[in-house]
Design an enzyme around this catalytic site. Structure first.
Site, PDB file in Angstrom:
ATOM      1  N   ASP A   5     116.467 -12.042 -38.529  1.00  0.00           N
ATOM      2  CA  ASP A   5     115.940 -11.727 -37.198  1.00  0.00           C
ATOM      3  C   ASP A   5     117.119 -11.517 -36.249  1.00  0.00           C
ATOM      4  OD1 ASP A   5     114.045 -11.247 -35.264  1.00  0.00           O
ATOM      5  OD2 ASP A   5     113.048 -13.193 -35.419  1.00  0.00           O
ATOM      6  N   ASP A  55     108.309 -11.192 -38.241  1.00  0.00           N
ATOM      7  CA  ASP A  55     107.220 -10.517 -37.538  1.00  0.00           C
ATOM      8  C   ASP A  55     107.308  -9.025 -37.876  1.00  0.00           C
ATOM      9  OD1 ASP A  55     109.297  -9.523 -35.944  1.00  0.00           O
ATOM     10  OD2 ASP A  55     108.948 -10.979 -34.358  1.00  0.00           O
ATOM     11  N   ASP A  95     114.815 -18.014 -30.252  1.00  0.00           N
ATOM     12  CA  ASP A  95     114.695 -18.551 -28.898  1.00  0.00           C
ATOM     13  C   ASP A  95     114.154 -19.989 -28.990  1.00  0.00           C
ATOM     14  OD1 ASP A  95     114.267 -19.069 -26.242  1.00  0.00           O
ATOM     15  OD2 ASP A  95     113.357 -17.164 -25.760  1.00  0.00           O
ATOM     16  N   THR A 124     108.850 -18.986 -33.947  1.00  0.00           N
ATOM     17  CA  THR A 124     108.597 -17.910 -34.904  1.00  0.00           C
ATOM     18  C   THR A 124     109.206 -18.290 -36.249  1.00  0.00           C
ATOM     19  OG1 THR A 124     108.796 -16.313 -33.109  1.00  0.00           O
ATOM     20  CG2 THR A 124     108.995 -15.433 -35.339  1.00  0.00           C
ATOM     21  N   LYS A 132     102.982 -11.948 -37.235  1.00  0.00           N
ATOM     22  CA  LYS A 132     102.897 -12.923 -36.134  1.00  0.00           C
ATOM     23  C   LYS A 132     102.050 -12.368 -34.986  1.00  0.00           C
ATOM     24  CE  LYS A 132     106.480 -13.116 -33.264  1.00  0.00           C
ATOM     25  NZ  LYS A 132     107.854 -13.380 -32.822  1.00  0.00           N
TER      26      LYS A 132
HETATM   27  C1  R5P Z   1     110.858 -11.131 -31.445  1.00  0.00           C
HETATM   28  O1  R5P Z   1     110.511  -9.975 -31.399  1.00  0.00           O
HETATM   29  C2  R5P Z   1     112.238 -11.575 -31.816  1.00  0.00           C
HETATM   30  O2  R5P Z   1     112.801 -10.805 -32.823  1.00  0.00           O
HETATM   31  C3  R5P Z   1     112.241 -13.033 -32.206  1.00  0.00           C
HETATM   32  O3  R5P Z   1     111.443 -13.196 -33.360  1.00  0.00           O
HETATM   33  C4  R5P Z   1     111.706 -13.897 -31.109  1.00  0.00           C
HETATM   34  O4  R5P Z   1     112.301 -13.584 -29.878  1.00  0.00           O
HETATM   35  C5  R5P Z   1     111.948 -15.352 -31.412  1.00  0.00           C
HETATM   36  O5  R5P Z   1     111.346 -16.132 -30.414  1.00  0.00           O
HETATM   37  P1  R5P Z   1     111.011 -17.654 -30.662  1.00  0.00           P
HETATM   38  O6  R5P Z   1     112.206 -18.256 -31.360  1.00  0.00           O
HETATM   39  O7  R5P Z   1     110.795 -18.227 -29.281  1.00  0.00           O
HETATM   40  O8  R5P Z   1     109.763 -17.721 -31.476  1.00  0.00           O
END
Ligand code: R5P
Length: 310
Positions: free
Chosen positions: A218, A169, A222, A226, A192
């Protein structure tokens, strides 16, 4: 008598704390978590720490009891006359709430910083904050370690040809650029868009990945939405393979299933948060030696920056 280094763990970071203590060459300090009938916590330090340098290890992942236990342990150490207390928080939770991005929301990261200081922490040691400027939420020193110290050697050993780095992102552009510059490679960006937290609505790719071995970098994984969306987009655009290096494996909800079913070859994470289960695609690298060395350098008044690979 000279102040000693004493390393303590809280309940949920026990494994990592043991590894850090072993890498440092000491036993973990003795403590126990007593509870009232209703579950209320009372962590007790079972040996004298008067005049010592005390390091209390606990990552700030859910449930919030982990954070509360850390605050209570800091208070126990303060009242037991520790000389200097460092809260070692390998994963600093609530960091995604670091600004007021819409009306009537908290700035949780600032509140956590205030709570740690109010409890009696003299210093915080953490790794890969979601936003480095969170250091400024504290009026006490923050040692901000970098997972590149762990991931760069891993990538060197992997020696992939035709490597390109990807930010999943726009917020991750600086991190991807750092890798690209270090390895003298190109980078691409996934743009994103989220309508609400935890839900990726759309993604577009900026840059060319044809025939490349792509590495997505990253700080947090979570739900893995993403990452998996980015991996799919990158493969659809003609990449040879896609991997990820992600510091903190939050891995909530459907994350494991998402990763198992994804086009990712592997996801490499640090042990700042224990995994809930095994996955053939997830590889864990330990941050134990990095934290042990940082603790030693802090105690011996040596540079911490010298631990980073530029
Ligand atoms: C966002 O700013 C973070 O760097 C991660 O990309 C994000 O927290 C990932 O979240 P998830 O795995 O739920 O898409």
């Amino acid at each position: 008598m000279e102040s000693q280094v004493r390393i303590f763990s809280n309940t949920s970071s026990q494994d990592l704390a043991e590894r850090i203590a072993r890498a440092y060459g000491v036993e973990l300090g003795k403590r126990e978590l007593r509870r009232f009938n209703d579950g209320e916590m009372c962590p007790v330090i079972l040996e004298s720490i008067r005049g010592d340098y005390v390091f209390i290890i606990q990552s700030g992942f859910a449930p919030a009891d982990n954070l509360l236990e850390l605050l209570l342990m800091i208070d126990s150490a303060r009242r037991a006359s520790a000389h200097y207390i460092t809260a070692v928080i390998p994963y600093f939770g609530y960091a995604r709430q670091d600004r007021k991005d819409r009306p009537r929301v908290p700035i949780a990261a600032k509140l956590i910083a205030n709570l740690l200081t109010a409890a009696g922490a003299d210093r915080v040691m953490t790794m890969d904050l979601h936003a480095p400027q969170i250091q400024g939420f504290f009026d006490i020193p923050v040692d901000h370690l970098e997972s590149t110290t762990i991931f760069y050697p891993y990538l060197k050993e992997l020696a992939l040809p035709n490597m390109t780095f990807a930010a999943p992102d726009v917020g991750g552009v600086n991190r991807a650029r750092m890798y690209a510059m270090h390895f003298n490679k190109e980078m691409v960006i996934c743009d994103k868009y989220r309508k609400r937290p935890g839900e990726v609505s759309s993604m577009a790719l900026i840059g060319d990945v044809t025939d490349r071995n792509v590495i997505i970098v990253d700080d947090i994984i979570d739900t893995a939405q993403t990452l998996c969306n980015a991996a799919q987009l990158i493969m659809e655009r003609g990449a040879r393979s896609v991997r990820a290096l992600i510091t903190h494996p939050v891995l909530s909800g459907p994350a494991y299933e998402n990763i198992d079913q994804s086009m990712l070859t592997e996801v490499v994470v640090c042990d700042t948060i224990p995994l809930r289960k095994k996955s053939d695609k997830i590889k864990v690298l330990s941050a134990d030696k990095l934290f042990a060395t940082a603790i030693r350098n802090m105690y011996e008044h040596k540079s911490i920056t010298s631990l980073f690979i530029n």
